[in-house]
Design a protein around this motif. Structure first.
Motif, PDB file in Angstrom:
ATOM      1  N   LYS A 118       0.838  -1.193   0.000  1.00  0.00           N
ATOM      2  CA  LYS A 118       0.000   0.000   0.000  1.00  0.00           C
ATOM      3  C   LYS A 118       0.872   1.240   0.000  1.00  0.00           C
ATOM      4  O   LYS A 118       1.740   1.387   0.845  1.00  0.00           O
ATOM      5  N   SER A 119       0.654   2.119  -0.967  1.00  0.00           N
ATOM      6  CA  SER A 119       1.411   3.375  -1.088  1.00  0.00           C
ATOM      7  C   SER A 119       2.915   3.114  -1.018  1.00  0.00           C
ATOM      8  O   SER A 119       3.600   3.626  -0.137  1.00  0.00           O
ATOM      9  N   GLY A 154      12.171   3.169  -3.758  1.00  0.00           N
ATOM     10  CA  GLY A 154      13.197   2.313  -3.188  1.00  0.00           C
ATOM     11  C   GLY A 154      12.672   1.213  -2.295  1.00  0.00           C
ATOM     12  O   GLY A 154      13.447   0.592  -1.559  1.00  0.00           O
ATOM     13  N   LEU A 155      11.371   0.930  -2.356  1.00  0.00           N
ATOM     14  CA  LEU A 155      10.798  -0.113  -1.508  1.00  0.00           C
ATOM     15  C   LEU A 155      11.378  -1.480  -1.892  1.00  0.00           C
ATOM     16  O   LEU A 155      11.421  -1.842  -3.055  1.00  0.00           O
ATOM     17  N   ALA A 156      11.831  -2.234  -0.883  1.00  0.00           N
ATOM     18  CA  ALA A 156      12.350  -3.585  -1.086  1.00  0.00           C
ATOM     19  C   ALA A 156      11.599  -4.526  -0.150  1.00  0.00           C
ATOM     20  O   ALA A 156      11.523  -4.286   1.052  1.00  0.00           O
ATOM     21  N   ILE A 157      11.028  -5.579  -0.724  1.00  0.00           N
ATOM     22  CA  ILE A 157      10.258  -6.551   0.055  1.00  0.00           C
ATOM     23  C   ILE A 157      10.941  -7.905  -0.038  1.00  0.00           C
ATOM     24  O   ILE A 157      11.401  -8.312  -1.113  1.00  0.00           O
ATOM     25  N   LYS A 158      11.017  -8.580   1.104  1.00  0.00           N
ATOM     26  CA  LYS A 158      11.594  -9.921   1.149  1.00  0.00           C
ATOM     27  C   LYS A 158      10.620 -10.884   1.824  1.00  0.00           C
ATOM     28  O   LYS A 158       9.911 -10.492   2.753  1.00  0.00           O
ATOM     29  N   ARG A 159      10.616 -12.105   1.351  1.00  0.00           N
ATOM     30  CA  ARG A 159       9.852 -13.185   1.993  1.00  0.00           C
ATOM     31  C   ARG A 159      10.837 -14.249   2.424  1.00  0.00           C
ATOM     32  O   ARG A 159      11.525 -14.848   1.596  1.00  0.00           O
ATOM     33  N   ASP A 160      10.978 -14.411   3.736  1.00  0.00           N
ATOM     34  CA  ASP A 160      11.936 -15.369   4.295  1.00  0.00           C
ATOM     35  C   ASP A 160      13.344 -15.097   3.779  1.00  0.00           C
ATOM     36  O   ASP A 160      14.109 -16.018   3.473  1.00  0.00           O
ATOM     37  N   LEU A 187       4.813   2.759   4.979  1.00  0.00           N
ATOM     38  CA  LEU A 187       5.908   2.697   5.935  1.00  0.00           C
ATOM     39  C   LEU A 187       5.998   3.971   6.767  1.00  0.00           C
ATOM     40  O   LEU A 187       5.694   5.066   6.293  1.00  0.00           O
ATOM     41  N   GLU A 188       6.442   3.795   8.002  1.00  0.00           N
ATOM     42  CA  GLU A 188       6.578   4.931   8.922  1.00  0.00           C
ATOM     43  C   GLU A 188       7.922   5.622   8.700  1.00  0.00           C
ATOM     44  O   GLU A 188       8.959   4.956   8.632  1.00  0.00           O
ATOM     45  N   PRO A 189       7.944   6.956   8.578  1.00  0.00           N
ATOM     46  CA  PRO A 189       9.214   7.665   8.362  1.00  0.00           C
ATOM     47  C   PRO A 189      10.175   7.423   9.517  1.00  0.00           C
ATOM     48  O   PRO A 189       9.774   7.404  10.681  1.00  0.00           O
ATOM     49  N   GLU A 221       0.963  11.326   2.255  1.00  0.00           N
ATOM     50  CA  GLU A 221      -0.027  10.621   1.452  1.00  0.00           C
ATOM     51  C   GLU A 221      -0.159  11.311   0.110  1.00  0.00           C
ATOM     52  O   GLU A 221      -0.066  12.546   0.021  1.00  0.00           O
ATOM     53  N   PRO A 222      -0.349  10.562  -0.965  1.00  0.00           N
ATOM     54  CA  PRO A 222      -0.539  11.200  -2.260  1.00  0.00           C
ATOM     55  C   PRO A 222      -1.676  12.206  -2.206  1.00  0.00           C
ATOM     56  O   PRO A 222      -2.756  11.916  -1.705  1.00  0.00           O
TER      57      PRO A 222
END
Length: 341
Positions: A138-139, A143-149, A201-203, A220-221
């Motif tokens: 969401k939003s 530079g967002l990076a997501i990892k699963r395990d 994400l929280e700043p 927020e946009p």
């Protein structure tokens, strides 16, 4: 099944001639490829045999790492089939399914048709039982990076139900200037599907200050950005119109005062001729126009200021609008600001 009792690494005697021809062609094409990749056939065979013994003894969890290391040292269709069976017995359905698919691909490459067919059958039977995990964001900031395990989740994977082994999984999200977010989710066995959404994400203000730079603040946009821009433009247009109206009021006010001064000279005692009466009417008309001009100008200028301030204020859920409503009376006129703020 026969494939579990016989050594999966050994092809049937009826196919040895064909396999020899296929392997001979492969060796002619790349005679040094195995050595170039640093294969260890002896080590791989030792680990394979040890894995088989552990699997036969019911020590499945200990057998899997042996098959995996054997496959790393010297890739083999038989090793992959045993590794897949090992995963399946431990309930790692997604790992087993993917390994069976890999075995089918390798078997096809080396001409082992029977093993290719068997691997495909095993994978097809497992597919309806696969559990899946869907990850959404969401939003997402830059530079967002997501990892699963610990494994990176690409943007193309977001929103798709990806096959995973049943059990607990950790989803983690990071971005420059923001605090790390993570969550654990348990996916059940037998075709269970779960979803997890990475929130805004929280700043990380402390991180921004610690690096000597300005803190990164998430916003927020602004869905009303276009509306605010239009409001600011309207503020200048309405304000400009107000200035013009004030100018008109000032001009007609001056003309009315000039006519009034002339009337005082021509009618010193209030006795005015017909021509003087016309001048008086003209003076009254100019005074009325001046009054209206000042009233409308002041209201428009005020409205422009209000619109400008609103265009700089945070967005509100309610609509913001303002308009000028002129008013006229028997002896003058003006205007009012009407709207919601």
């Amino acid at each position: 099944m026969s494939s579990t009792t016989a050594d999966p690494r050994s092809p049937s005697p009826l196919r040895r001639g064909l396999r020899a021809a296929v392997l001979g062609a492969a060796l002619l094409a790349a005679p040094l490829s195995a050595h170039a990749q640093g294969s260890d056939k002896a080590g791989a065979e030792s680990l394979f045999q040890e894995g088989k013994a552990l699997l036969a003894a019911g020590k499945t969890a200990e057998a899997c790492p042996k098959f995996a290391e054997s496959q790393r040292l010297d890739p083999s269709v038989g090793t992959l089939l045993n590794l897949a069976r090992c995963h399946e017995q431990l309930g790692r359905t997604a790992s087993a399914w993917a390994t069976y698919k890999e075995a089918a691909t390798l078997a096809r490459a080396v001409g082992q048709t029977e093993r290719e067919t068997a691997a495909k059958d095993f994978a097809r039977k497992l597919e309806p039982r696969l559990s899946r995990l869907r990850i959404e964001a969401k939003s997402p900031p830059a530079g967002l990076a997501i990892k699963r395990d610990g494994i990176a989740v690409g943007e193309a994977s977001l929103g798709s139900a990806i096959a995973v082994d049943p059990g607990e999984h950790t989803v983690e999200a990071t971005a420059p200037g923001y605090k790390t977010w993570s969550a654990k989710i348990v996916v059940g066995a037998e075709a269970d599907t779960k979803s997890v959404t990475v929130p805004a994400l929280e700043p990380d203000l402390a991180a921004g200050a610690g690096t000597g730079g300005a803190p990164v603040v998430a916003t927020e946009p602004d869905a009303g950005a276009g509306g605010k821009s239009g409001m600011r433009t309207a503020a200048f247009v309405v304000g400009g119109a107000g200035v013009v109206a004030l100018g008109v009021g000032a001009v007609f006010g001056g003309l009315a005062m000039s006519d009034a001064g002339e009337l005082e000279e021509r009618c010193p005692k209030g006795a005015c001729s017909r021509d003087d009466q016309e001048l008086m009417t003209s003076a009254n008309t100019k005074a009325t126009v001046s009054t209206i001009g000042f009233g409308v100008g002041a209201a428009a200028l005020g409205t422009g200021v209000v619109l400008f301030l609103l265009s700089r204020s945070p967005s509100k859920e309610s609509a913001q609008s303002a308009q000028i409503v002129p008013s006229f009376g028997p002896n003058g006129g003006g205007a009012s600001i009407v709207g919601t703020f």
